[in-house]
Write a protein that holds these residues in place. Sequence first.
Motif, PDB file in Angstrom:
ATOM      1  N   ASN A  11     -40.711  62.321 -13.580  1.00  5.10           N
ATOM      2  CA  ASN A  11     -39.765  63.192 -13.676  1.00  5.10           C
ATOM      3  C   ASN A  11     -40.326  64.495 -12.957  1.00  5.10           C
ATOM      4  OD1 ASN A  11     -37.861  61.717 -14.920  1.00  5.10           O
ATOM      5  ND2 ASN A  11     -38.664  62.311 -16.876  1.00  5.10           N
ATOM      6  N   GLU A  12     -41.466  64.771 -12.850  1.00  5.51           N
ATOM      7  CA  GLU A  12     -42.117  66.035 -11.977  1.00  5.51           C
ATOM      8  C   GLU A  12     -41.773  65.762 -10.607  1.00  5.51           C
ATOM      9  OE1 GLU A  12     -45.792  68.366 -10.881  1.00  5.51           O
ATOM     10  OE2 GLU A  12     -45.914  67.545 -12.960  1.00  5.51           O
ATOM     11  N   ALA A  13     -41.858  64.562  -9.959  1.00  8.04           N
ATOM     12  CA  ALA A  13     -41.480  64.280  -8.697  1.00  8.04           C
ATOM     13  C   ALA A  13     -39.944  64.585  -8.440  1.00  8.04           C
ATOM     14  CB  ALA A  13     -41.849  62.855  -8.202  1.00  8.04           C
ATOM     15  N   ARG A  14     -39.391  64.120  -9.254  1.00  6.96           N
ATOM     16  CA  ARG A  14     -37.810  64.299  -9.239  1.00  6.96           C
ATOM     17  C   ARG A  14     -37.341  65.625  -9.443  1.00  6.96           C
ATOM     18  NH1 ARG A  14     -37.938  59.496 -13.192  1.00  6.96           N
ATOM     19  NH2 ARG A  14     -37.647  57.753 -11.915  1.00  6.96           N
ATOM     20  N   ASP A  15     -37.996  66.422 -10.210  1.00  2.00           N
ATOM     21  CA  ASP A  15     -37.885  67.848 -10.351  1.00  2.00           C
ATOM     22  C   ASP A  15     -38.109  68.623  -9.117  1.00  2.00           C
ATOM     23  OD1 ASP A  15     -37.180  67.738 -13.040  1.00  2.00           O
ATOM     24  OD2 ASP A  15     -39.079  68.245 -13.923  1.00  2.00           O
ATOM     25  N   LEU A  16     -39.281  68.328  -8.606  1.00  2.00           N
ATOM     26  CA  LEU A  16     -39.604  68.734  -7.247  1.00  2.00           C
ATOM     27  C   LEU A  16     -38.362  68.699  -6.137  1.00  2.00           C
ATOM     28  CD1 LEU A  16     -43.497  68.105  -6.505  1.00  2.00           C
ATOM     29  CD2 LEU A  16     -42.327  69.983  -7.445  1.00  2.00           C
ATOM     30  N   ASP A  17     -37.731  67.589  -6.285  1.00  4.71           N
ATOM     31  CA  ASP A  17     -36.831  67.343  -5.254  1.00  4.71           C
ATOM     32  C   ASP A  17     -35.429  68.109  -5.657  1.00  4.71           C
ATOM     33  OD1 ASP A  17     -34.618  65.066  -3.891  1.00  4.71           O
ATOM     34  OD2 ASP A  17     -36.264  65.685  -2.862  1.00  4.71           O
ATOM     35  N   ARG A  18     -35.332  68.434  -6.919  1.00  9.42           N
ATOM     36  CA  ARG A  18     -34.316  69.271  -7.235  1.00  9.42           C
ATOM     37  C   ARG A  18     -34.569  70.709  -6.930  1.00  9.42           C
ATOM     38  NH1 ARG A  18     -30.002  67.325 -10.539  1.00  9.42           N
ATOM     39  NH2 ARG A  18     -30.403  65.200 -10.551  1.00  9.42           N
ATOM     40  N   ILE A  19     -35.669  71.128  -6.760  1.00 12.80           N
ATOM     41  CA  ILE A  19     -36.148  72.535  -6.363  1.00 12.80           C
ATOM     42  C   ILE A  19     -36.148  72.662  -4.851  1.00 12.80           C
ATOM     43  CG2 ILE A  19     -37.890  74.295  -5.906  1.00 12.80           C
ATOM     44  CD1 ILE A  19     -39.241  73.244  -8.655  1.00 12.80           C
ATOM     45  N   ARG A  20     -36.425  71.487  -4.118  1.00 13.03           N
ATOM     46  CA  ARG A  20     -35.978  71.484  -2.851  1.00 13.03           C
ATOM     47  C   ARG A  20     -34.506  71.479  -2.258  1.00 13.03           C
ATOM     48  NH1 ARG A  20     -33.236  68.203   0.170  1.00 13.03           N
ATOM     49  NH2 ARG A  20     -33.126  66.805  -1.388  1.00 13.03           N
TER      50      ARG A  20
END
Length: 497
Positions: free
Chosen positions: A191-200
Amino acid sequence: MTKIERNAALFAALAAVLALVSPLTTASASTAGDAGPPHLDWTKCEGTALDPRQECATVEVPMDYAAPHGGKITLAFSRIPAENPRARRGALFLIPGGPGGGSLDQPSDKGQKLPQEVRDAYDLIGFDPRGYGRSTPVSCDVERGDLARTKLLPWPAPDGSVTENMTTARRMSEACARNGGRLIRHISTANEARDLDRIRAALGERKISAWGVSYGTYVGAVYNELFPHRTDRFVLDSNNDPDPVRVQRAWLAAFETGAEENFPEFAEWASRPGNPERVAGTAAEVRRLFLRLAARLDREPLPWPGANPEELNGNVLRQTMLDHLYDPDDYPALAELILAVRKGTVPPAPQAPPEPVLQNVTAVGAATLCNDVAWPRSAAGYEKEVAESRAEFPLTAGMPRNAAVCAAWPHAPKEPAVRITDRGPSTVLMVQNRRDVATPLGGALELREALGRRAVMVTVNSTGHDAYLANGNACGDRTVSHFLATGERPARDVVCD
């Protein structure tokens, strides 16, 4: 694992972050690439000693990515824009260690250590992971005694018993289930990786580059696996074993080899003639003295008012040893403690980090460890593992194979751990010190093998945790900086002596 818990000054800074009350502008990010980026009204970041160019915002993301239209949480992130707009390449994400650390302020500190050509080319992006700091936070509100370092890392009793560890695991797990709310179940590396993609997506970037350190290397590797075509230039620094069955259990176990590989460096320094903190005449004598003092403190702890716990026992000495092996600059403090114990005295108790920060770090760390992968629940199994570890690795006395909070975690992981593979673009440069107590070379080699042709690895003949621009050497730093600035990597794995 990270140095965050052992650095009181850093904790104090994190406390200041948690206490900030100035609002951040919140935007809602669509699923990666579904629509154009939202409008972000960047605001001045609040805090002390920040670069005046650093600005902050938040983005709204699903609490549960399996139910994207359900509850939402916010992620706080920051940036310092590229210093040369004509040379700008994109965004460089600073992925923090932990689990239980953040990088919201890092564009203003470690980001400024990057060479000029890198700062010219990238917006430096910091963030607080879900559950942490200025993102939607969590707390388990565990008992104060359970915030002690020797509880957070599961040191067994002096006789090797794990009974108290299992009791602590149940007590802490129950507190997290009672006080952690819904979010505690949705904190994980994936989920942290998915969050990074939302910030991207919120930043409007087609791809991102990253510099991940310690636990951040695993986050970076998982991002590479889930979003391979969103990666530009990824630096993974001080690398974790990506074993999808054990995950963080393997990282904890690595302390036993990490200590054995690093203690000789301390012992050689602590036996050097002319050293004002000289502990003994030879490196072998330093080791024998340390083991003897730890055993004595097992039997006869020294009162240590103001510490947590308020005694200096054998496990506190062993934990202090591990913490001070992260960085050779900390060797003098460890030597001074050993010399004090030999005299039967104690130094002033270390400054306690603010409890709200410790509670937050503990909750995020526990949730990540326990939600990424299921841990064994058998006390007998841990007893056997601890006995074997104690016999082979006396410096760590069985802790690395012991029962942590996850041995009693009330919820099963919501998804399997992400398996790191060699499928995807070749965008990774790994950098790894040869002697690293927290992320030993052996774990880095496992990640290197898993990534296959996607990565090149630079092994640095240095001692300490964090290689690039920290405890590495000029050769390693030069190689990483060149990759970030130009995209050029060595043709094959290299060693920087």
